[in-house]
Design a protein around this motif. Structure first.
Motif, PDB file in Angstrom:
ATOM      1  N   HIS A   1       0.805  -1.223   0.000  1.00  0.00           N
ATOM      2  CA  HIS A   1       0.000   0.000   0.000  1.00  0.00           C
ATOM      3  C   HIS A   1       0.845   1.283   0.000  1.00  0.00           C
ATOM      4  O   HIS A   1       0.279   2.370  -0.124  1.00  0.00           O
ATOM      5  N   LEU A   2       2.173   1.123   0.158  1.00  0.00           N
ATOM      6  CA  LEU A   2       3.049   2.293   0.267  1.00  0.00           C
ATOM      7  C   LEU A   2       2.532   3.255   1.335  1.00  0.00           C
ATOM      8  O   LEU A   2       2.504   4.473   1.159  1.00  0.00           O
ATOM      9  N   ASP A   3       2.132   2.677   2.464  1.00  0.00           N
ATOM     10  CA  ASP A   3       1.607   3.457   3.574  1.00  0.00           C
ATOM     11  C   ASP A   3       1.779   2.628   4.845  1.00  0.00           C
ATOM     12  O   ASP A   3       1.850   1.392   4.789  1.00  0.00           O
ATOM     13  N   ASP A   4       1.851   3.308   5.993  1.00  0.00           N
ATOM     14  CA  ASP A   4       2.039   2.618   7.259  1.00  0.00           C
ATOM     15  C   ASP A   4       0.698   2.057   7.729  1.00  0.00           C
ATOM     16  O   ASP A   4      -0.041   2.682   8.492  1.00  0.00           O
ATOM     17  N   VAL A   5       0.373   0.866   7.246  1.00  0.00           N
ATOM     18  CA  VAL A   5      -0.904   0.224   7.570  1.00  0.00           C
ATOM     19  C   VAL A   5      -0.684  -0.972   8.493  1.00  0.00           C
ATOM     20  O   VAL A   5      -1.510  -1.890   8.532  1.00  0.00           O
ATOM     21  N   TYR A   6       0.411  -0.962   9.249  1.00  0.00           N
ATOM     22  CA  TYR A   6       0.815  -2.121  10.044  1.00  0.00           C
ATOM     23  C   TYR A   6      -0.293  -2.582  10.984  1.00  0.00           C
ATOM     24  O   TYR A   6      -0.590  -3.768  11.074  1.00  0.00           O
TER      25      TYR A   6
ATOM     26  N   GLY B   1      -1.633  -9.903  16.170  1.00  0.00           N
ATOM     27  CA  GLY B   1      -2.264  -8.840  16.919  1.00  0.00           C
ATOM     28  C   GLY B   1      -3.452  -8.261  16.175  1.00  0.00           C
ATOM     29  O   GLY B   1      -3.448  -8.178  14.948  1.00  0.00           O
ATOM     30  N   ALA B   2      -4.462  -7.847  16.926  1.00  0.00           N
ATOM     31  CA  ALA B   2      -5.662  -7.294  16.314  1.00  0.00           C
ATOM     32  C   ALA B   2      -5.392  -5.900  15.778  1.00  0.00           C
ATOM     33  O   ALA B   2      -4.656  -5.123  16.390  1.00  0.00           O
ATOM     34  N   PRO B   3      -5.959  -5.557  14.614  1.00  0.00           N
ATOM     35  CA  PRO B   3      -5.762  -4.211  14.072  1.00  0.00           C
ATOM     36  C   PRO B   3      -6.501  -3.161  14.877  1.00  0.00           C
ATOM     37  O   PRO B   3      -7.391  -3.482  15.674  1.00  0.00           O
TER      38      PRO B   3
END
Length: 251
Positions: A105-110, A241-243
């Protein structure tokens, strides 16, 4: 046990693969444990921010993957060097794929919903590495005897048929069956003969003027997702881990 390990792992040159798989899994689990502690504000771990720039662990992962990959190519399948580079490669791959969603995604969606893709790709990669380690060959051709290899027609036909099943299953939106079917003979056949998932290229092409097939495919996909989505989400949450939950917008 030692004789079995030598005959099945060391002698055929599978030890680097085993070490890479072990390093890959351990690195992913350790990394996820550390990031979950950082997220919860526990322990001595903190994000690395030199000069205010957040350095994601995909950065050292890429470096380790490059070093381990090129080193493994040059060191062969036996010896201490091959084992060391295999471990480095496994560690690097674990760090990189742990942030696969960020690269995608080229984004911090960790810690977002999209971050689940990282856990899914790690589990699938580990499973495929285990299949290769167990002796399954790509394209579903395994344990081909010298006599069978002489029959090139039969050999190529087997590959071509299985590859067609893989492609059809992929076009029908059955990605997991397609990937596993590449290694395990004719697993993709199940995805190829079943109805395509709604929104897949196959459904868009062949179900466009078939409302009954389109409705049946949608109903089957709904039942499948209803049955398996929650167990799959719980399994992913247990591992990675849960988002974060999106805040509820009030009118």
């Amino acid at each position: 046990m030692g004789h079995w390990f030598y005959r099945n792992i060391t002698e055929p040159g599978k030890l680097p693969m085993l070490l890479a798989l072990a390093a890959f899994v351990v690195t992913f689990l350790v990394t996820r444990s550390i990031t979950r502690l950082i997220r919860a504000g526990r322990g001595p771990f903190r994000n690395i921010r030199p000069g205010g720039l957040h350095i994601h662990h995909v950065v050292p992962g890429v470096i380790l993957t490059i070093v381990g990959g090129f080193g493994a190519v040059g060191s062969g399948r036996h010896g201490t060097a091959a084992a060391v580079f295999a471990v480095l490669f496994g560690m690097g791959a674990g760090l990189v794929l742990d942030e696969f969603a960020l690269i995608l995604h080229l984004d911090d969606v960790y810690w977002s919903e999209n971050g689940r893709k990282s856990v899914e790709i790690v589990v699938m990669t580990a499973a495929l590495m285990a299949l290769v380690l167990a002796g399954f060959s790509p394209l579903g051709v395994n344990d081909v005897s010298p006599g069978e290899r002489e029959s090139r027609g039969s050999f190529v036909t087997t590959i071509a048929i299985n590859f067609c099943f893989v492609l059809i299953s992929l076009f029908k939106g059955k990605v997991r069956l397609s990937v596993i079917g590449t290694f395990v003979p004719f697993v993709a056949l199940f995805g190829a003969i079943r109805l395509a998932r709604p929104g897949s290229p196959w459904a868009q092409r062949f179900y466009r003027n078939r409302p009954r097939a389109r409705a049946k495919a949608g109903l089957r996909a709904y039942r499948h997702d209803r049955r398996w989505s929650q167990p799959r989400r719980r399994f992913q949450d247990w591992i990675g881990g849960a988002p974060d939950r999106l805040p509820v917008r009030r009118p």
